[in-house]
Design an enzyme around this catalytic site. Sequence first.
Site, PDB file in Angstrom:
ATOM      1  N   ASP A  35     -10.076  -0.465   6.085  1.00 25.55           N
ATOM      2  CA  ASP A  35      -9.604  -0.718   4.774  1.00 25.55           C
ATOM      3  C   ASP A  35      -9.958  -1.838   4.198  1.00 25.55           C
ATOM      4  O   ASP A  35      -9.442  -2.817   4.508  1.00 25.55           O
ATOM      5  CB  ASP A  35      -7.973  -0.398   4.891  1.00 25.55           C
ATOM      6  CG  ASP A  35      -7.359  -0.495   3.426  1.00 25.55           C
ATOM      7  OD1 ASP A  35      -7.930  -0.870   2.438  1.00 25.55           O
ATOM      8  OD2 ASP A  35      -6.361  -0.112   3.467  1.00 25.55           O
ATOM      9  N   CYS A  89       4.090  -1.685  -0.708  1.00 21.61           N
ATOM     10  CA  CYS A  89       3.607  -0.554   0.200  1.00 21.61           C
ATOM     11  C   CYS A  89       3.502  -0.757   1.561  1.00 21.61           C
ATOM     12  O   CYS A  89       2.277  -0.282   2.203  1.00 21.61           O
ATOM     13  CB  CYS A  89       2.385  -0.027  -0.807  1.00 21.61           C
ATOM     14  SG  CYS A  89       2.669   0.610  -2.334  1.00 21.61           S
ATOM     15  N   HIS A 148      -1.086  -0.947   4.694  1.00 23.67           N
ATOM     16  CA  HIS A 148      -0.645  -0.343   3.504  1.00 23.67           C
ATOM     17  C   HIS A 148      -0.504   1.127   3.632  1.00 23.67           C
ATOM     18  O   HIS A 148      -1.108   1.594   4.670  1.00 23.67           O
ATOM     19  CB  HIS A 148      -1.974  -0.497   2.546  1.00 23.67           C
ATOM     20  CG  HIS A 148      -1.445  -0.333   0.931  1.00 23.67           C
ATOM     21  ND1 HIS A 148      -1.388   0.955   0.571  1.00 23.67           N
ATOM     22  CD2 HIS A 148      -1.189  -1.199   0.058  1.00 23.67           C
ATOM     23  CE1 HIS A 148      -1.316   1.064  -0.631  1.00 23.67           C
ATOM     24  NE2 HIS A 148      -0.771  -0.168  -0.981  1.00 23.67           N
ATOM     25  N   LYS A 152      -9.927  -3.757  -7.727  1.00 28.59           N
ATOM     26  CA  LYS A 152      -9.502  -5.089  -7.230  1.00 28.59           C
ATOM     27  C   LYS A 152     -10.776  -5.955  -7.383  1.00 28.59           C
ATOM     28  O   LYS A 152     -10.617  -7.083  -6.672  1.00 28.59           O
ATOM     29  CB  LYS A 152      -8.894  -4.936  -5.962  1.00 28.59           C
ATOM     30  CG  LYS A 152      -7.579  -4.015  -5.806  1.00 28.59           C
ATOM     31  CD  LYS A 152      -6.964  -3.979  -4.496  1.00 28.59           C
ATOM     32  CE  LYS A 152      -6.010  -2.811  -4.296  1.00 28.59           C
ATOM     33  NZ  LYS A 152      -4.784  -2.762  -4.959  1.00 28.59           N
ATOM     34  N   GLN A 177      -8.634  -5.064   0.101  1.00 27.27           N
ATOM     35  CA  GLN A 177      -8.384  -6.556  -0.346  1.00 27.27           C
ATOM     36  C   GLN A 177      -9.577  -7.398   0.373  1.00 27.27           C
ATOM     37  O   GLN A 177      -9.945  -8.522   0.002  1.00 27.27           O
ATOM     38  CB  GLN A 177      -7.263  -7.119   0.504  1.00 27.27           C
ATOM     39  CG  GLN A 177      -5.937  -6.447   0.139  1.00 27.27           C
ATOM     40  CD  GLN A 177      -5.412  -6.642  -1.504  1.00 27.27           C
ATOM     41  OE1 GLN A 177      -6.237  -7.673  -2.186  1.00 27.27           O
ATOM     42  NE2 GLN A 177      -4.786  -5.832  -2.031  1.00 27.27           N
TER      43      GLN A 177
HETATM   44  N1  7TS Z   1      -5.071  -0.907   1.207  1.00 26.43           N
HETATM   45  C1  7TS Z   1      -4.908  -2.025   0.816  1.00 26.43           C
HETATM   46  C2  7TS Z   1      -4.762  -3.163   2.000  1.00 26.43           C
HETATM   47  C3  7TS Z   1      -4.117  -2.399  -0.528  1.00 26.43           C
HETATM   48  O1  7TS Z   1      -3.898  -3.603  -0.739  1.00 26.43           O
HETATM   49  C4  7TS Z   1      -4.015  -1.366  -1.346  1.00 26.43           C
HETATM   50  C5  7TS Z   1      -3.462  -1.516  -2.858  1.00 26.43           C
HETATM   51  C6  7TS Z   1      -4.640  -0.052  -0.998  1.00 26.43           C
HETATM   52  C7  7TS Z   1      -5.119   0.267   0.202  1.00 26.43           C
HETATM   53  C8  7TS Z   1      -4.508   1.041  -1.935  1.00 26.43           C
HETATM   54  O2  7TS Z   1      -5.671   0.861  -3.095  1.00 26.43           O
HETATM   55  P1  7TS Z   1      -5.685   1.897  -4.281  1.00 26.43           P
HETATM   56  O3  7TS Z   1      -6.605   1.195  -5.197  1.00 26.43           O
HETATM   57  O4  7TS Z   1      -6.266   3.254  -3.762  1.00 26.43           O
HETATM   58  O5  7TS Z   1      -4.364   2.089  -4.926  1.00 26.43           O
HETATM   59  N2  7TS Z   1      -2.616  -2.509  -2.965  1.00 26.43           N
HETATM   60  C9  7TS Z   1      -1.795  -2.989  -3.789  1.00 26.43           C
HETATM   61  C10 7TS Z   1      -0.990  -4.017  -3.725  1.00 26.43           C
HETATM   62  O6  7TS Z   1      -0.859  -4.881  -2.875  1.00 26.43           O
HETATM   63  N3  7TS Z   1      -0.300  -4.070  -4.852  1.00 26.43           N
HETATM   64  O7  7TS Z   1      -0.490  -3.025  -5.401  1.00 26.43           O
HETATM   65  C11 7TS Z   1      -1.574  -2.021  -5.117  1.00 26.43           C
END
Ligand code: 7TS
Length: 405
Positions: free
Chosen positions: A199, A363, A122, A225, A202
Amino acid sequence: MAKFFDEIKKQFPIFKGTEWKDLVYLDSAASSQSPDCVINAVSDYYSTTHSNVHRGVHSLSQKATQIYESARQKVQQFINAKYAHEIIFTRGTTESINLIADTFAKKYLQPNDEILLSQMEHHSNIVPWQMAAQRTGAKLKIIPINENGELLMEDFRNLFSQNTKIVAITHISNVLGTINPVKELIAFAHQQNVPVLIDGAQGIKSQNIDVQELDCDFYCFSGHKMYAPTGIGILYGKEKHLEALPPYQGGGDMIERVSFEKTTFNALPFKFEAGTPNIGGAVGLSAAIDFINDCGVENLIEHELQLLDYATNRLHEIEGIRIIGNAAQKAGVISFLLAQHHPADVGTLLNMMNIAVRTGHHCAQPLMDRLQIKGTVRASFGVYNSKEDIDKLVIALCKVKQMLS
Ligand code: 7TS
């Protein structure tokens, strides 16, 4: 099991109101919905306990501090960290990764040092490292993937050199659903004396996370999430690393003594928590962990896998569907293309039929470049989804196909 999850869905107020009652929500990888217990915990906190933490002699502040610190312990137990002070509250995965990329660069990175990332990251696990590399003269090295969306392990091993300083890799791809063999990756990196950041954005709700068993150096995730509110997340770091790294942001709470000449810093975890934290968010995260534990992590994993299997089979029934990401180990995320149709067109029409999916590059533009596609349609599952949701998706996709042909 299906009945168990039907009952659980009733705990999610978004599906009870008139507006979204019939919504098929297939976008939990972006953000999950919150159950009553989480929403009520946050509301109760503001109604009965709110005050600033760590600084009051008065009872309300002490109560808020106690609830905030017990949320930290809840997270510690949830991921089996050795110490509560290895749990740093952040705004989310993105901030957790930025914190490490920034402070690691300041402390350790030199020109020509190497940072290993994978092709399926990501942007949150690319851009902070790219910024760190630009500042220090370090370089990014990229672990390639195969056509199924799995890491090429031999290439991973061959990428290590004398200059490799850190590996930063996703536990589960938010596009492909691939579950990476992180334990194996970590063991190999440690043989070379290289720390590993995972990371876990997920991974956290789709796996049983035991950071001591994984032996990861850092594990980053977001509350939103895993059924908790937005604006709260976690950086787990091994004590020895967090002790060695410099502070990230300056401000209140992270200091021991300030004068205009010099500041000394507070102990862990406060060294990394400058300013008033998201206390309400921590309360919500703690309630979400109780919710997950009540459901049973193993049940959640099983439920997601059943939905994934069912969705994979049912989607294959539609002529012209191409599933993007066919790894042997996958979580509840399924990306696909419908014939030659643009993902945004497919998503827009699905929305008109009350089905919420995500479309686009998710992303992960370097991954899209690798796959030579512009984007995908992505369905991702949460505790409130059922096989009926997938049946509705399949029926709707057949209609979309007709409409677009
Ligand atoms: N890493 C992964 C693997 C992610 O899926 C996401 C967010 C992030 C980092 C960033 O997370 P945040 O909570 O700091 O924004 N993924 C997604 C997605 O797949 N669609 O919207 C956000």
